[in-house]
Write an enzyme that holds these catalytic residues in place. Structure first.
Site, PDB file in Angstrom:
ATOM      1  N   GLY A  42       0.816  -1.210   0.000  1.00 51.77           N
ATOM      2  CA  GLY A  42       0.000   0.000   0.000  1.00 51.77           C
ATOM      3  C   GLY A  42       0.848   1.257   0.000  1.00 51.77           C
ATOM      4  O   GLY A  42       0.615   2.189  -0.781  1.00 51.77           O
ATOM      5  N   ASN A  44       4.002   1.587  -0.880  1.00 55.95           N
ATOM      6  CA  ASN A  44       4.750   1.708  -2.133  1.00 55.95           C
ATOM      7  C   ASN A  44       3.891   2.328  -3.230  1.00 55.95           C
ATOM      8  O   ASN A  44       4.340   3.198  -3.992  1.00 55.95           O
ATOM      9  CB  ASN A  44       5.229   0.328  -2.605  1.00 55.95           C
ATOM     10  CG  ASN A  44       6.206  -0.315  -1.654  1.00 55.95           C
ATOM     11  OD1 ASN A  44       6.783   0.338  -0.796  1.00 55.95           O
ATOM     12  ND2 ASN A  44       6.394  -1.619  -1.808  1.00 55.95           N
ATOM     13  N   GLU A 141      -2.559  -7.165   1.366  1.00 54.10           N
ATOM     14  CA  GLU A 141      -1.640  -7.309   2.499  1.00 54.10           C
ATOM     15  C   GLU A 141      -2.267  -6.832   3.803  1.00 54.10           C
ATOM     16  O   GLU A 141      -1.576  -6.710   4.811  1.00 54.10           O
ATOM     17  CB  GLU A 141      -0.334  -6.542   2.246  1.00 54.10           C
ATOM     18  CG  GLU A 141       0.719  -7.373   1.563  1.00 54.10           C
ATOM     19  CD  GLU A 141       2.077  -6.697   1.497  1.00 54.10           C
ATOM     20  OE1 GLU A 141       3.054  -7.387   1.170  1.00 54.10           O
ATOM     21  OE2 GLU A 141       2.171  -5.482   1.761  1.00 54.10           O
ATOM     22  N   ASN A 185      -0.199 -10.033 -11.593  1.00 58.11           N
ATOM     23  CA  ASN A 185       0.922 -10.440 -12.439  1.00 58.11           C
ATOM     24  C   ASN A 185       0.610 -11.831 -12.977  1.00 58.11           C
ATOM     25  O   ASN A 185      -0.451 -12.403 -12.708  1.00 58.11           O
ATOM     26  CB  ASN A 185       2.254 -10.375 -11.683  1.00 58.11           C
ATOM     27  CG  ASN A 185       2.332 -11.339 -10.500  1.00 58.11           C
ATOM     28  OD1 ASN A 185       1.631 -12.350 -10.438  1.00 58.11           O
ATOM     29  ND2 ASN A 185       3.192 -11.030  -9.546  1.00 58.11           N
ATOM     30  N   THR A 221       0.295  -8.161 -15.780  1.00 59.40           N
ATOM     31  CA  THR A 221       1.693  -7.824 -16.017  1.00 59.40           C
ATOM     32  C   THR A 221       2.487  -9.100 -16.261  1.00 59.40           C
ATOM     33  O   THR A 221       2.304 -10.107 -15.565  1.00 59.40           O
ATOM     34  CB  THR A 221       2.285  -7.026 -14.848  1.00 59.40           C
ATOM     35  OG1 THR A 221       2.112  -7.758 -13.622  1.00 59.40           O
ATOM     36  CG2 THR A 221       1.583  -5.677 -14.710  1.00 59.40           C
ATOM     37  N   LEU A 222       3.375  -9.040 -17.262  1.00 65.11           N
ATOM     38  CA  LEU A 222       4.101 -10.221 -17.720  1.00 65.11           C
ATOM     39  C   LEU A 222       5.613 -10.066 -17.571  1.00 65.11           C
ATOM     40  O   LEU A 222       6.386 -10.596 -18.360  1.00 65.11           O
ATOM     41  CB  LEU A 222       3.749 -10.494 -19.191  1.00 65.11           C
ATOM     42  CG  LEU A 222       2.268 -10.735 -19.484  1.00 65.11           C
ATOM     43  CD1 LEU A 222       2.023 -10.772 -20.996  1.00 65.11           C
ATOM     44  CD2 LEU A 222       1.786 -12.021 -18.833  1.00 65.11           C
ATOM     45  N   GLY A 223       6.047  -9.319 -16.560  1.00 65.32           N
ATOM     46  CA  GLY A 223       7.466  -9.150 -16.321  1.00 65.32           C
ATOM     47  C   GLY A 223       8.165  -8.479 -17.486  1.00 65.32           C
ATOM     48  O   GLY A 223       7.719  -7.441 -17.996  1.00 65.32           O
ATOM     49  N   ASP A 253       4.157  -2.565  -7.623  1.00 68.56           N
ATOM     50  CA  ASP A 253       3.551  -1.461  -6.883  1.00 68.56           C
ATOM     51  C   ASP A 253       3.734  -0.143  -7.624  1.00 68.56           C
ATOM     52  O   ASP A 253       2.816   0.678  -7.698  1.00 68.56           O
ATOM     53  CB  ASP A 253       4.158  -1.362  -5.488  1.00 68.56           C
ATOM     54  CG  ASP A 253       3.928  -2.615  -4.661  1.00 68.56           C
ATOM     55  OD1 ASP A 253       2.890  -3.278  -4.883  1.00 68.56           O
ATOM     56  OD2 ASP A 253       4.764  -2.929  -3.803  1.00 68.56           O
TER      57      ASP A 253
END
Length: 301
Positions: A42, A44, A141, A185, A221-223, A253
């Site tokens: 949060g 970040n 989290e 991700n 997201t795929l790195g 984040d």
């Protein structure tokens, strides 16, 4: 007038060890370096959004000691509205022990601390920050029931809710139906959909499952392969700029914080993902999570 972004989530103390590799069971290795940072998903995301020009409220709960008071001052200097940063008189702040190897990959252990005591009643007490917001950004989290309660309030207030489902837990169907956007991700998307997400083709199949459950928009997201977007009107993959990776901690984040800023400024989906990719690329080229979040003048998009 800027559209207000309210981030609801965790705050941690990050203890970061730079190591040549991750130790095997029973092995002791020597770290190249050790540093402490403010962290938590949060926090970040709130810092990233604020540094990039967002008008940010942050709802969280931390411990009550001198270190946390200094962190609160840092949030304020980053431009975050700190009115709803709560302090627990009994529990310490959450703590994360992070190892970063020579390839920039990380291994993380977290103890939740005060994050576990951010309760639904706290969200009620902070509801003004939700009422004022156009976008509400959350992660997982903090207690699941608190997330659900915050989502219910935000949905009733007709806010655009973005859920970054990390760390992943099974989600009930009614949660998906209240989401403007979900941003897993590839590992999280795999766990939530049962589709092994490796590329744009498999990401599309996973996105279809989210859309069928009621989510309005999906970004996976795929790195190093970028980020994949899909809704009922369009779909596309946005590649990410190649950089020398020093630390991937907080990359997601920074992506989420940047993304919500772009959306709050009225950018279209492709522009927003390009902006978020650019910010994330800068982040992974630096050590730490909040410390690596870029400022607006560092992004040319």
């Amino acid at each position: 007038m800027k559209k207000i972004i309210t981030v609801i989530g965790s705050y941690n103390r990050d203890m970061v060890f730079q190591t040549p590799y991750f130790p095997r069971p029973g092995e002791t290795i020597t770290a190249r370096n050790f540093e402490m940072f403010s962290g938590g998903k949060g926090a970040n995301q709130a810092v990233a959004a604020s540094r990039l020009g967002g008008d940010v409220f942050f709802i969280t709960k931390m411990g009550n000691d001198e270190l946390e008071n200094k962190s609160k001052d840092k949030f304020s200097k980053d431009g975050i509205r700190v009115n709803y940063i709560l302090q627990d008189s009994d529990l310490p702040s959450g703590t994360a022990v992070i190892m970063v190897n020579d390839n920039g990959q990380n291994c993380i252990v977290i103890t939740p601390g005060a994050n576990d005591n951010l309760l639904s009643s706290d969200i009620d007490a902070c509801s003004h920050a939700i009422e004022k917001a156009s976008f509400v950004l959350m992660q997982l989290e903090i207690p699941y029931n608190t997330v659900k309660h915050a989502l219910d309030i935000s949905y009733k207030m007709k806010k655009k809710v973005i859920l970054n489902p990390a760390p992943t837990v099974p989600l009930e169907d009614d949660i998906y139906q209240k989401l403007y956007l979900i941003t897993p991700n590839q590992t999280e998307a795999t766990l939530l959909t049962g589709i092994e997400v490796e590329n744009a083709k498999s990401a599309s199949k996973a996105a279809d499952i989210f859309l069928k459950k009621g989510v309005q928009n999906v970004i996976i997201t795929l790195g190093e392969n970028g980020a994949y977007f899909k809704n009922n009107e369009e779909q596309f993959l946005v590649p990410i700029q190649e950089v020398e990776v020093k630390d991937t901690t907080g990359a997601g984040d920074i992506f989420n914080g940047a993304l919500v800023v772009a959306l709050s400024e009225g950018k279209n989906w492709r522009q927003a993902v390009e902006f978020a990719n650019s910010a994330s690329s800068i982040g992974v080229s630096r050590l730490g999570a909040q410390s690596s979040a870029p400022y607006r003048n560092e992004i040319s998009i």
